[in-house]
Design an enzyme around this catalytic site. Structure first.
Site, mmCIF file in Angstrom:
data_model
loop_
_atom_site.group_PDB
_atom_site.id
_atom_site.type_symbol
_atom_site.label_atom_id
_atom_site.label_comp_id
_atom_site.label_asym_id
_atom_site.label_seq_id
_atom_site.Cartn_x
_atom_site.Cartn_y
_atom_site.Cartn_z
ATOM 1 N N ASP A 94 0.854 -1.173 0.000
ATOM 2 C CA ASP A 94 0.000 0.000 0.000
ATOM 3 C C ASP A 94 0.901 1.238 0.000
ATOM 4 O O ASP A 94 2.126 1.130 0.114
ATOM 5 C CB ASP A 94 -0.977 -0.019 1.165
ATOM 6 C CG ASP A 94 -0.306 0.038 2.525
ATOM 7 O OD1 ASP A 94 0.870 0.417 2.601
ATOM 8 O OD2 ASP A 94 -0.953 -0.307 3.527
ATOM 9 N N ASP A 273 -7.798 -7.433 1.612
ATOM 10 C CA ASP A 273 -6.821 -7.565 2.692
ATOM 11 C C ASP A 273 -7.450 -7.001 3.954
ATOM 12 O O ASP A 273 -8.349 -6.150 3.887
ATOM 13 C CB ASP A 273 -5.532 -6.796 2.380
ATOM 14 C CG ASP A 273 -5.671 -5.312 2.691
ATOM 15 O OD1 ASP A 273 -5.188 -4.886 3.754
ATOM 16 O OD2 ASP A 273 -6.291 -4.571 1.895
#
Length: 378
Positions: A94, A273
């Protein structure tokens, strides 16, 4: 070689999809759940267990945390995160945006980027779209996320609109920097943009259209599961997935419960996720095929049956509920590992079963049964 997405099957009664993502580090069969390895490790779990017991096809790393420690110099010297942690399958990073914006009182945002203080030592840093792209190149994940602002779920419309527009301008800078640079370790990296817009339908539509116009190798949906009602989250996912291209993978960030995964899959999401399986596992909550177990409860103290007789993990059949109850009561570290492995293996089993039912053509009926089962308290 680059990232390739093959859409293999769609459910005739929902938007659920089964596909295959091919990266230079291997194949990912979707829908998929990605264990969260924030600092380069999934907390308390070895790479061997991740690969062989949990059967993780891809894991997630965090740009903010890996930038602060061990740092990009260390990662570049060893040849990237794959070499550093020994996980030779696909990885995603990320952008660190969510972590930076969570540093209330320790960060200042501008058009340029975000100035922030490290939560470790108070040192000052600047994240710009360009800097984040450079950091993610150094980390070396197969999939890099664009730098965005994750506005609070309770944001007023005016702020949400300004935030979404800023995310789009930052995306353009991310794409420019990404295109100006090359992977450092000899394999392809992909950049996924992120749809924002809080809980406002018109902003989500605007953002999804903007992101879709970038023709990226995959796309993500951010800024959900941050306090809004579940029904609103599902509505936003449906709106966005009606616009994002069908021939690219769709990643719903930071979501969620087993029921959230199943409903997200039904709405056309391919990748998920969340820290929930490991965080809740460390707090004695087990997710199972038949419902949720608080293994600290005294009702399990003399239950010598396996954690889950037909469970997804070898740990499930080897250890009893009574033994795991005892380990939590005794505050043994082994309890945290067993519960975390169980929950992650269950999440991977759940998305794997969803894939099987999508291919078989009966996903919707199966999903309706499973949503009720997996969320009941035992």
């Amino acid at each position: 070689m680059g990232l390739k997405f093959e859409l293999q099957h769609t459910d005739p009664q929902s938007q659920a999809r089964a596909g295959r993502i091919t990266t230079d580090h291997g194949v990912i069969e979707t829908p998929i759940f990605m264990p969260v390895g924030t600092v380069g490790s999934v907390k308390g779990i070895s790479v061997d267990v991740l690969k062989n017991d949990i059967k993780a096809q891809i894991i997630l790393g965090n740009t903010y945390h890996l930038y602060l420690r061990p740092g990009t110099d260390t990662l570049e010297k060893v040849g990237g995160l794959h070499k550093f942690n020994g996980f030779d399958r696909p990885m995603l990073t990320d952008s660190g945006g969510f972590q930076v914006f969570s540093l209330t009182g320790l960060r200042k945002m501008s058009e340029e980027g975000v100035k922030f203080q490290s939560h470790i030592d108070g040192s000052r840093h600047l994240f710009t779209p360009e800097r984040v792209m450079d950091i993610e190149r150094s980390i070396g994940a197969d999939i890099m996320m664009a730098f965005d602002e994750c506005a609070p779920g309770t944001s007023e419309y005016r702020y949400a609109k300004k935030s979404t527009e800023l995310t789009h301008r930052w995306l353009d800078r991310c794409i420019k920097r990404f295109n100006e640079t090359e992977p450092k370790y000899g394999y392809h990296q992909s950049l996924f943009p992120i749809v924002q817009g809080c809980t406002y339908k018109d902003l989500r539509e605007m953002s999804a259209e903007y992101i879709a116009s970038k023709d990226a190798e995959g796309n993500a949906i951010g800024g959900l599961a941050v306090g809004e009602p579940t029904e609103v989250m599902y509505e936003m996912i449906e709106v966005v997935n009606g616009i994002l291209p069908k021939d690219r993978p769709r990643y719903l960030m930071g979501v969620g419960t087993p029921a959230n995964l199943l409903e997200g899959i039904a709405l056309g999401v391919d990748m998920f996720d969340c820290v929930m399986p490991t965080r809740n596992g460390r707090n004695a909550m087990l997710f199972t095929k038949d419902g949720i177990v608080n293994i600290r409860n005294s009702k399990w103290a003399e239950d010598f049956s396996p954690i889950e007789a037909d469970g997804a993990s070898e740990f499930d059949r080897f250890y009893s509920k009574a033994y795991l109850h005892h380990l939590f009561k005794a505050k043994e570290f082994l309890a945290l590992e067993i519960a975390s492995v169980h929950n992650l293996a269950f999440y991977l089993w759940l998305v794997g079963e969803a894939r099987k039912h999508i291919i078989a053509g009966d996903f919707r009926d199966w999903k309706e049964i499973m949503v009720k089962r997996v969320m009941q308290r035992l």
